[in-house]
Design a protein around this motif. Structure first.
Motif, mmCIF file in Angstrom:
data_model
loop_
_atom_site.group_PDB
_atom_site.id
_atom_site.type_symbol
_atom_site.label_atom_id
_atom_site.label_comp_id
_atom_site.label_asym_id
_atom_site.label_seq_id
_atom_site.Cartn_x
_atom_site.Cartn_y
_atom_site.Cartn_z
ATOM 1 N N GLY A 13 3.380 -3.649 8.060
ATOM 2 C CA GLY A 13 3.110 -3.778 9.290
ATOM 3 C C GLY A 13 3.308 -2.568 9.949
ATOM 4 N N PHE A 14 4.463 -1.760 9.565
ATOM 5 C CA PHE A 14 4.617 -0.339 10.028
ATOM 6 C C PHE A 14 3.620 0.554 9.704
ATOM 7 N N ALA A 15 3.019 0.539 8.851
ATOM 8 C CA ALA A 15 2.027 1.327 8.578
ATOM 9 C C ALA A 15 0.795 1.018 9.287
ATOM 10 N N ALA A 16 0.519 -0.194 9.436
ATOM 11 C CA ALA A 16 -0.757 -0.898 10.263
ATOM 12 C C ALA A 16 -0.606 -0.264 11.760
ATOM 13 N N LEU A 17 0.534 -0.538 12.051
ATOM 14 C CA LEU A 17 0.860 -0.262 13.615
ATOM 15 C C LEU A 17 0.542 1.328 13.646
ATOM 16 N N MET A 18 1.212 2.214 12.906
ATOM 17 C CA MET A 18 0.918 3.651 13.015
ATOM 18 C C MET A 18 -0.484 4.054 12.717
ATOM 19 N N ALA A 41 -0.786 0.558 4.616
ATOM 20 C CA ALA A 41 -0.465 -0.830 4.954
ATOM 21 C C ALA A 41 -1.073 -1.846 3.941
ATOM 22 N N LEU A 42 -2.181 -1.490 3.531
ATOM 23 C CA LEU A 42 -2.726 -2.378 2.478
ATOM 24 C C LEU A 42 -1.886 -2.507 1.307
ATOM 25 N N LEU A 43 -1.309 -1.308 0.691
ATOM 26 C CA LEU A 43 -0.230 -1.403 -0.227
ATOM 27 C C LEU A 43 0.848 -2.344 0.005
ATOM 28 N N GLY A 44 1.453 -2.148 1.069
ATOM 29 C CA GLY A 44 2.668 -2.822 1.432
ATOM 30 C C GLY A 44 2.484 -4.414 1.487
ATOM 31 N N PHE A 45 1.151 -4.577 2.085
ATOM 32 C CA PHE A 45 0.859 -6.046 2.029
ATOM 33 C C PHE A 45 0.552 -6.723 0.698
ATOM 34 N N MET A 46 0.155 -5.853 -0.154
ATOM 35 C CA MET A 46 -0.456 -6.185 -1.654
ATOM 36 C C MET A 46 0.934 -6.476 -2.319
ATOM 37 N N ILE A 47 1.720 -5.507 -2.234
ATOM 38 C CA ILE A 47 3.351 -5.751 -2.940
ATOM 39 C C ILE A 47 3.869 -6.931 -2.310
ATOM 40 N N ALA A 48 3.924 -7.164 -1.218
ATOM 41 C CA ALA A 48 4.615 -8.264 -0.449
ATOM 42 C C ALA A 48 3.773 -9.414 -1.195
ATOM 43 N N GLY A 49 2.654 -9.682 -0.824
ATOM 44 C CA GLY A 49 1.892 -10.759 -1.311
ATOM 45 C C GLY A 49 2.219 -11.089 -2.869
ATOM 46 N N TYR A 50 2.150 -9.865 -3.589
ATOM 47 C CA TYR A 50 2.305 -10.327 -5.166
ATOM 48 C C TYR A 50 3.564 -10.823 -5.444
ATOM 49 N N LEU A 51 4.748 -10.613 -4.584
ATOM 50 C CA LEU A 51 6.088 -10.960 -4.828
ATOM 51 C C LEU A 51 6.065 -12.306 -4.147
#
Length: 134
Positions: A13-18, A41-51
């Motif tokens: 979310g932070f990377a998408a906002l930035m 942002a996609l990397l952060g969401f991908m890791i969170a989605g996998y977890l």
């Protein structure tokens, strides 16, 4: 696992906002920064989605999310580590020769590759015993 999942969503979310702020700041005229932030942002969401998917597949509460859990609850087998292997040292030396050869000359790359192949084979098959041993 829930904490790591939340950190992934927070980072995404932070990377998408930035990315949006950075894009608006320079009227999207410089695409490299926006692209990097969107990929982050996609990397952060991908890791969170996998977890998230992994946590939902597990039965019960994982030991790291149990507020009453003990440290010994998460202990387990971490694998086998060779106590006295010389093969990683030989492979590191061969890799150093390969990278040195990229800067100096291609013939050093060939020498390093010729030394790396037996070192890698020796490391992979180090504990093979019996009739099929190398």
């Amino acid at each position: 696992m829930v904490a790591m999942e939340r950190i992934g969503y927070l980072f995404g979310g932070f990377a998408a906002l930035m990315a949006v702020i950075y894009g608006l700041w320079n009227d999207f005229s410089e695409p490299v920064g926006v692209t990097g932030l969107v990929l982050g942002a996609l990397l952060g969401f991908m890791i969170a989605g996998y977890l998230n998917i992994t946590r939902r597949k597990l039965e019960g509460v994982p030991p790291e999310d149990d507020p009453l859990g003990e440290i010994s609850d998460i202990a387990g087998d971490y694998g086998f580590f060779s106590p006295h292997s010389w093969q990683p040292l030989f492979l590191a030396g061969a890799s150093a020769l390969i990278f040195l050869g990229l800067a100096i000359g291609w013939w050093i790359v060939a020498l390093g590759a010729a030394l790396a192949i037996p070192a890698l084979i020796g490391w992979v098959f180090e504990y093979w015993r019996g009739p099929h041993a190398l």
